[in-house]
Design a protein around this motif. Structure first.
Motif, PDB file in Angstrom:
ATOM      1  N   LEU A 162       0.867  -1.176   0.000  1.00  0.00           N
ATOM      2  CA  LEU A 162       0.000   0.000   0.000  1.00  0.00           C
ATOM      3  C   LEU A 162       0.901   1.222   0.000  1.00  0.00           C
ATOM      4  N   GLY A 163       0.934   1.925  -1.110  1.00  0.00           N
ATOM      5  CA  GLY A 163       1.783   3.111  -1.195  1.00  0.00           C
ATOM      6  C   GLY A 163       2.556   3.134  -2.496  1.00  0.00           C
ATOM      7  N   THR A 164       2.566   4.301  -3.116  1.00  0.00           N
ATOM      8  CA  THR A 164       3.195   4.476  -4.427  1.00  0.00           C
ATOM      9  C   THR A 164       4.405   5.405  -4.378  1.00  0.00           C
ATOM     10  N   GLY A 165       4.783   5.820  -3.152  1.00  0.00           N
ATOM     11  CA  GLY A 165       5.930   6.724  -2.999  1.00  0.00           C
ATOM     12  C   GLY A 165       7.246   5.961  -3.116  1.00  0.00           C
ATOM     13  N   THR A 166       8.316   6.643  -2.749  1.00  0.00           N
ATOM     14  CA  THR A 166       9.646   6.024  -2.834  1.00  0.00           C
ATOM     15  C   THR A 166       9.684   4.710  -2.064  1.00  0.00           C
ATOM     16  N   VAL A 167       9.083   4.691  -0.887  1.00  0.00           N
ATOM     17  CA  VAL A 167       9.139   3.480  -0.059  1.00  0.00           C
ATOM     18  C   VAL A 167       8.337   2.355  -0.695  1.00  0.00           C
ATOM     19  N   GLY A 168       7.124   2.646  -1.106  1.00  0.00           N
ATOM     20  CA  GLY A 168       6.285   1.624  -1.727  1.00  0.00           C
ATOM     21  C   GLY A 168       6.970   1.029  -2.943  1.00  0.00           C
ATOM     22  N   ALA A 197      -2.943   2.145  -4.522  1.00  0.00           N
ATOM     23  CA  ALA A 197      -3.044   3.600  -4.395  1.00  0.00           C
ATOM     24  C   ALA A 197      -4.499   3.953  -4.077  1.00  0.00           C
ATOM     25  N   ARG A 198      -4.773   5.262  -3.888  1.00  0.00           N
ATOM     26  CA  ARG A 198      -6.157   5.645  -3.600  1.00  0.00           C
ATOM     27  C   ARG A 198      -7.097   5.200  -4.719  1.00  0.00           C
ATOM     28  N   ALA A 199      -6.573   5.217  -5.940  1.00  0.00           N
ATOM     29  CA  ALA A 199      -7.384   4.753  -7.072  1.00  0.00           C
ATOM     30  C   ALA A 199      -6.510   3.895  -7.972  1.00  0.00           C
ATOM     31  N   ALA A 237       2.884   1.435   3.377  1.00  0.00           N
ATOM     32  CA  ALA A 237       3.900   2.428   2.993  1.00  0.00           C
ATOM     33  C   ALA A 237       3.194   3.695   2.527  1.00  0.00           C
ATOM     34  N   THR A 238       2.171   4.077   3.287  1.00  0.00           N
ATOM     35  CA  THR A 238       1.444   5.318   2.970  1.00  0.00           C
ATOM     36  C   THR A 238       1.914   6.432   3.895  1.00  0.00           C
ATOM     37  N   ALA A 239       1.617   7.665   3.509  1.00  0.00           N
ATOM     38  CA  ALA A 239       1.949   8.823   4.337  1.00  0.00           C
ATOM     39  C   ALA A 239       1.344   8.604   5.723  1.00  0.00           C
ATOM     40  N   GLY A 240       2.172   8.683   6.763  1.00  0.00           N
ATOM     41  CA  GLY A 240       1.717   8.296   8.099  1.00  0.00           C
ATOM     42  C   GLY A 240       0.488   9.056   8.564  1.00  0.00           C
ATOM     43  N   ALA A 241       0.428  10.346   8.264  1.00  0.00           N
ATOM     44  CA  ALA A 241      -0.699  11.156   8.722  1.00  0.00           C
ATOM     45  C   ALA A 241      -1.998  10.719   8.050  1.00  0.00           C
ATOM     46  N   VAL A 284       5.519   0.453   7.919  1.00  0.00           N
ATOM     47  CA  VAL A 284       6.802   1.160   7.815  1.00  0.00           C
ATOM     48  C   VAL A 284       6.603   2.672   7.880  1.00  0.00           C
ATOM     49  N   ALA A 285       5.365   3.098   8.144  1.00  0.00           N
ATOM     50  CA  ALA A 285       5.037   4.526   8.043  1.00  0.00           C
ATOM     51  C   ALA A 285       5.493   5.306   9.276  1.00  0.00           C
ATOM     52  N   ASN A 286       5.773   6.565   9.059  1.00  0.00           N
ATOM     53  CA  ASN A 286       6.049   7.491  10.154  1.00  0.00           C
ATOM     54  C   ASN A 286       4.992   8.597  10.125  1.00  0.00           C
ATOM     55  N   PRO A 287       4.414   8.898  11.284  1.00  0.00           N
ATOM     56  CA  PRO A 287       3.317   9.878  11.305  1.00  0.00           C
ATOM     57  C   PRO A 287       3.831  11.313  11.291  1.00  0.00           C
ATOM     58  N   THR A 294      16.155   4.867   5.832  1.00  0.00           N
ATOM     59  CA  THR A 294      15.671   5.371   4.549  1.00  0.00           C
ATOM     60  C   THR A 294      15.342   4.203   3.617  1.00  0.00           C
ATOM     61  N   ALA A 295      14.512   4.483   2.617  1.00  0.00           N
ATOM     62  CA  ALA A 295      13.966   3.408   1.787  1.00  0.00           C
ATOM     63  C   ALA A 295      15.055   2.500   1.219  1.00  0.00           C
ATOM     64  N   ALA A 296      16.118   3.090   0.693  1.00  0.00           N
ATOM     65  CA  ALA A 296      17.156   2.279   0.057  1.00  0.00           C
ATOM     66  C   ALA A 296      17.770   1.293   1.048  1.00  0.00           C
TER      67      ALA A 296
HETATM   68  N1  LIG Z   1      11.061   8.068   2.377  1.00  0.00           N
HETATM   69  C1  LIG Z   1      11.735   7.247   3.158  1.00  0.00           C
HETATM   70  O1  LIG Z   1      12.898   6.895   2.889  1.00  0.00           O
HETATM   71  C2  LIG Z   1      11.054   6.692   4.385  1.00  0.00           C
HETATM   72  C3  LIG Z   1      11.790   5.963   5.320  1.00  0.00           C
HETATM   73  C4  LIG Z   1      11.137   5.384   6.415  1.00  0.00           C
HETATM   74  C5  LIG Z   1       9.762   5.522   6.540  1.00  0.00           C
HETATM   75  N2  LIG Z   1       9.075   6.266   5.626  1.00  0.00           N
HETATM   76  C6  LIG Z   1       7.620   6.362   5.743  1.00  0.00           C
HETATM   77  O2  LIG Z   1       7.062   5.528   4.733  1.00  0.00           O
HETATM   78  C7  LIG Z   1       5.811   6.067   4.287  1.00  0.00           C
HETATM   79  C8  LIG Z   1       5.843   6.246   2.786  1.00  0.00           C
HETATM   80  O3  LIG Z   1       6.771   7.253   2.466  1.00  0.00           O
HETATM   81  P1  LIG Z   1       6.992   7.720   0.948  1.00  0.00           P
HETATM   82  O4  LIG Z   1       7.968   8.826   1.012  1.00  0.00           O
HETATM   83  O5  LIG Z   1       7.250   6.544   0.089  1.00  0.00           O
HETATM   84  O6  LIG Z   1       5.561   8.221   0.466  1.00  0.00           O
HETATM   85  P2  LIG Z   1       4.541   9.335   1.019  1.00  0.00           P
HETATM   86  O7  LIG Z   1       4.539  10.450   0.047  1.00  0.00           O
HETATM   87  O8  LIG Z   1       4.767   9.629   2.446  1.00  0.00           O
HETATM   88  O9  LIG Z   1       3.143   8.522   0.893  1.00  0.00           O
HETATM   89  C9  LIG Z   1       2.639   8.218  -0.362  1.00  0.00           C
HETATM   90  C10 LIG Z   1       1.420   7.341  -0.233  1.00  0.00           C
HETATM   91  O10 LIG Z   1       0.493   7.880   0.715  1.00  0.00           O
HETATM   92  C11 LIG Z   1      -0.806   7.902   0.110  1.00  0.00           C
HETATM   93  N3  LIG Z   1      -1.596   9.023   0.628  1.00  0.00           N
HETATM   94  C12 LIG Z   1      -1.216  10.331   0.720  1.00  0.00           C
HETATM   95  N4  LIG Z   1      -2.237  11.078   1.204  1.00  0.00           N
HETATM   96  C13 LIG Z   1      -3.274  10.227   1.403  1.00  0.00           C
HETATM   97  C14 LIG Z   1      -4.614  10.397   1.870  1.00  0.00           C
HETATM   98  N5  LIG Z   1      -5.084  11.593   2.244  1.00  0.00           N
HETATM   99  N6  LIG Z   1      -5.392   9.301   1.967  1.00  0.00           N
HETATM  100  C15 LIG Z   1      -4.941   8.076   1.597  1.00  0.00           C
HETATM  101  N7  LIG Z   1      -3.679   7.860   1.139  1.00  0.00           N
HETATM  102  C16 LIG Z   1      -2.864   8.914   1.037  1.00  0.00           C
HETATM  103  C17 LIG Z   1      -0.542   8.080  -1.373  1.00  0.00           C
HETATM  104  O11 LIG Z   1      -1.653   7.619  -2.111  1.00  0.00           O
HETATM  105  P3  LIG Z   1      -1.665   7.694  -3.731  1.00  0.00           P
HETATM  106  O12 LIG Z   1      -0.789   6.557  -4.162  1.00  0.00           O
HETATM  107  O13 LIG Z   1      -3.088   7.517  -4.083  1.00  0.00           O
HETATM  108  O14 LIG Z   1      -1.108   9.029  -4.102  1.00  0.00           O
HETATM  109  C18 LIG Z   1       0.706   7.256  -1.571  1.00  0.00           C
HETATM  110  O15 LIG Z   1       0.393   5.904  -1.870  1.00  0.00           O
HETATM  111  C19 LIG Z   1       5.618   7.356   5.067  1.00  0.00           C
HETATM  112  O16 LIG Z   1       4.809   7.113   6.183  1.00  0.00           O
HETATM  113  C20 LIG Z   1       7.029   7.728   5.490  1.00  0.00           C
HETATM  114  O17 LIG Z   1       7.044   8.511   6.674  1.00  0.00           O
HETATM  115  C21 LIG Z   1       9.683   6.852   4.568  1.00  0.00           C
END
Ligand SMILES: NC(=O)c1ccc[n+]([C@@H]2O[C@H](COP(=O)([O-])OP(=O)(O)OC[C@H]3O[C@@H](n4cnc5c(N)ncnc54)[C@H](OP(=O)(O)O)[C@@H]3O)[C@@H](O)[C@H]2O)c1
Length: 218
Positions: free
Chosen positions: A6-12, A30-32, A67-71, A93-96, A136-138
């Protein structure tokens, strides 16, 4: 395994690719369905990869990653659906993080509660394991990027779920003795509040490719 990410960001995308590389079938949610990042990843990743909504990914997975945005994770998991996740391991793996107030993020939940606990309370039939949020994701999927021995934490209420999570972490290259089980899901408080320190370590060292090692007296 069939795994929902669940999640399309760097982590997903990083987790999904690493899982496909190890032979798992992965559906990214993703949401859709049809999310541009998910489609691009799925098209490039080959026949083991697919994409859909959060609900599609949760239903597909025998196990899922949050792997979605923690908030927004609770919202995302509600879209995934309690019935799709019931009985399954969810590796959170999410952080709020709340970055809305400027450059230094705060946590939307902390101190006497955590996102991991919030998810476990909201979805009592899901076997939540907090893991990997402290790197970090990597580094999540390539711990060798950080030289030497270093530590990754897991916590959760379900021993079997933690064993499954450990197996996946070992598949990513984490040596068994580097995986430190901190106990039940309330340990997610410390794992998430560590982000305040992690962000300063990033600033102080100039790289996100870092981790801590827990050493004890013999
Ligand atoms: N970046 C890192 O290296 C790292 C390391 C450790 C932990 N984390 C944690 O891992 C998580 C993912 O991080 P990320 O940087 O890959 O991506 P992100 O930008 O924090 O999250 C992207 C995901 O969150 C979803 N999302 C955003 N707003 C939403 C809402 N209002 N309702 C439902 N879903 C929503 C997005 O959905 P859509 O796909 O539909 O857009 C997407 O799939 C976070 O919690 C972050 O704190 C990140």
């Amino acid at each position: 395994m069939h795994i929902g990410v669940l999640g399309t960001g760097t982590v997903g995308r990083t987790l999904a690719q690493a899982l496909v590389d190890r032979g798992h079938e992965v559906r990214m949610g993703a949401r859709a369905a049809g999310n541009a990042k998910a489609v691009a990843w799925s098209d490039a990743a080959g026949p083991l990869a697919s994409e859909g909504s959060f609900e599609d990914a949760a239903a597909f997975g025998e196990l899922a990653f949050n792997a979605t945005a923690g908030a927004a994770s609770l919202e995302a998991l509600e879209m995934a659906g309690a019935e799709q996740l019931a009985g399954k391991v969810l590796i959170d793996v999410a952080n709020p993080l709340d970055s809305s107030e400027g450059t230094a993020p705060t946590l939307t939940v902390c101190n006497d509660d955590s996102l991991g606990e919030t998810i476990q309370r909201a979805f009592p039939e899901v076997r939540v394991v907090k893991a990997l949020n402290t790197v970090t994701a990597a580094v999540m999927v390539a711990p060798e990027l950080v030289p030497g021995d270093h530590t990754i934490f897991v916590c959760g209420n379900d021993e079997g779920a933690k064993t499954q999570a450990r197996g996946l972490l070992e598949g990513f290259g984490w040596p068994p003795d580097s995986i430190l089980d901190l106990g039940d899901i309330t340990a997610a408080r410390g794992m998430e509040m560590y982000l305040a320190l992690w962000l300063r370590l990033w600033g102080a060292t100039g790289t996100a490719v870092l981790n801590v090692a827990v050493r004890t007296a013999p």
